[in-house]
Design an enzyme around this catalytic site. Structure first.
Site, PDB file in Angstrom:
ATOM      1  CE  LYS A  33      -8.646  -3.034  12.339  1.00 60.47           C
ATOM      2  NZ  LYS A  33      -7.374  -3.126  13.070  1.00 60.47           N
ATOM      3  NE  ARG A 128      -0.706  -0.365  14.700  1.00 63.16           N
ATOM      4  CZ  ARG A 128      -1.635  -1.199  14.226  1.00 63.16           C
ATOM      5  NH1 ARG A 128      -1.741  -1.393  12.910  1.00 63.16           N
ATOM      6  NH2 ARG A 128      -2.434  -1.863  15.032  1.00 63.16           N
ATOM      7  CE1 TYR A 242      -9.700   3.854 -21.767  1.00 60.37           C
ATOM      8  CE2 TYR A 242     -10.251   2.578 -19.823  1.00 60.37           C
ATOM      9  CZ  TYR A 242     -10.497   3.645 -20.664  1.00 60.37           C
ATOM     10  OH  TYR A 242     -11.534   4.496 -20.400  1.00 60.37           O
ATOM     11  CG  MET A 290     -13.964   3.919 -12.612  1.00 61.99           C
ATOM     12  SD  MET A 290     -14.481   5.633 -12.807  1.00 61.99           S
ATOM     13  CE  MET A 290     -12.925   6.447 -13.125  1.00 61.99           C
TER      14      MET A 290
END
Ligand SMILES: *Cc1c(COP(=O)(O)O)cnc(C)c1O
Length: 345
Positions: A33, A128, A242, A290
């Site tokens: 999955k 679940r 940063y 990023m």
């Protein structure tokens, strides 16, 4: 090329599947999955089919449809989310086996694909997915009368071998499936390691195939190498990145490498993460951006062209721990920007 390289060792995945298979005397399926936990469902499943896997599990019918194209006819593809509204055509077309998890799904399946094989997912305590005992009791006979392929449930605490939930769920599953003449499946990676009582007829490992805990004996599967873009020397008092989050106390050499949180290198791991430049362990300094990360390469004898972020020296679980999460989340977060390289003999 400045994109980081994600190398996926398909032979190691096959070896992990074989090692998990060898722990039981029953059939071992493979859970692919979420794009095989981020590593590439098509390539992973094709390699595992070659190693002998005959049954695969995905979360969604859409994943099953795409996997069928990669695997061709033959292997069984089972869908954990069952038969949702809108799934019927995909289930029929790709010959998927939905794990029906409610009366409503059972009715939908019988109304639209009466003769099409299905499994039943039972809730043995996790709350679940799956039918609860009373629901199942009312439906059992009708379910048995159709082309039922298997009955399954899932353990909530299998990564904690001493947890009382494990024997509790085992008892519940045993009670709910007593006297059935179809294959039964309870265990994922963690359950396999709990021992033979938990194996039944079919196991469903996922994370153990991909080199993650709790399968401690797993072979390392994924390696990430990140190119160094720039080197700079800083003097005491200078900051990096940063928010000036890191300030040099001594003269230091900083490499800026070409990966960041957009590549699943979570910001949260910054203060605790390391990379490897050859034999030298280098600390991540400053905030993870990023697309860029600063690392301290002061102790490197030569300036590295690239550094290893994930690999033999730092497992997915080590990275996960630095970020306060689990290996599953690290792998599935890796993102689409890597140059992917598959190793296969
Ligand atoms: C994800 C999943 C698995 C595989 O679990 P691992 O812990 O990755 O081995 C097996 N069964 C079900 C129902 C799942 O959702």
């Amino acid at each position: 090329m400045t994109s980081a390289t994600l190398t996926i060792d398909l032979d190691a995945i096959a070896a992990n599947w074989q090692a998990l298979d060898a722990q039981t005397s029953c059939e071992t399926a493979a859970v692919v999955k979420a794009n095989a936990y981020g590593l590439g469902a098509d390539r992973v499943a094709q390699r595992l089919a070659r190693a002998g896997a005959r049954r695969f599990f995905v979360a969604l019918a859409e994943e099953g449809l795409s996997l069928r194209k990669a695997l061709g006819e033959g292997p069984e593809i089972c869908v954990f989310s069952g038969h949702m509204a809108g799934d019927t055509d995909m289930i029929r077309q790709a010959q998927l086996v939905p794990m029906l998890n409610s009366v409503e799904q059972m009715q939908r399946h019988q109304a639209s694909l009466r003769t099409h094989p299905y499994g039943i997912q039972l809730d043995s305590g996790m709350n679940r997915l799956g039918m609860e005992p009373a629901e199942w009791a009312g439906l059992r006979e009708a379910a048995m009368a159709g082309p039922l392929r298997m009955v399954m449930s899932h353990l909530a605490c299998a990564d904690e071998p001493d947890h009382a939930m494990n024997p509790h769920q085992l008892r519940m599953f045993d009670q709910m499936t007593q006297g059935l003449s179809v294959p039964r499946s309870l265990s994922a990676t963690g359950g396999i390691l709990l021992g033979a009582d938990y194996h039944f007829d079919l196991t469903r490992p996922g994370i153990g195939l991909y080199g993650g805990q709790p399968f401690a004996a797993a072979r390392q599967v994924a390696t990430i190498e990140v190119p160094v873009i720039q080197i700079r020397d800083v003097v005491p008092g200078e900051s990096v990145g940063y928010g000036n989050a890191w300030v040099a106390r001594t003269p230091a050499r900083i490499a800026t490498i070409a990966a960041g949180y957009a590549d699943g290198i979570l910001r949260a791991m910054g203060p605790k993460a390391y990379v490897r430049a050859g034999a030298t362990r280098c600390k991540v300094v400053g905030r993870i951006s990023m697309d860029l990360i600063g690392v301290d390469v002061t102790n490197c004898k030569t300036i590295p062209d690239s550094v290893e972020l994930l690999g033999p020296h730092q497992s997915v679980d080590a990275l996960a721990e630095a970020a306060g999460t689990i290996g599953y989340e690290i792998l599935t977060s890796l993102g689409a920007r890597y140059a992917r390289r598959y190793l296969e003999t």
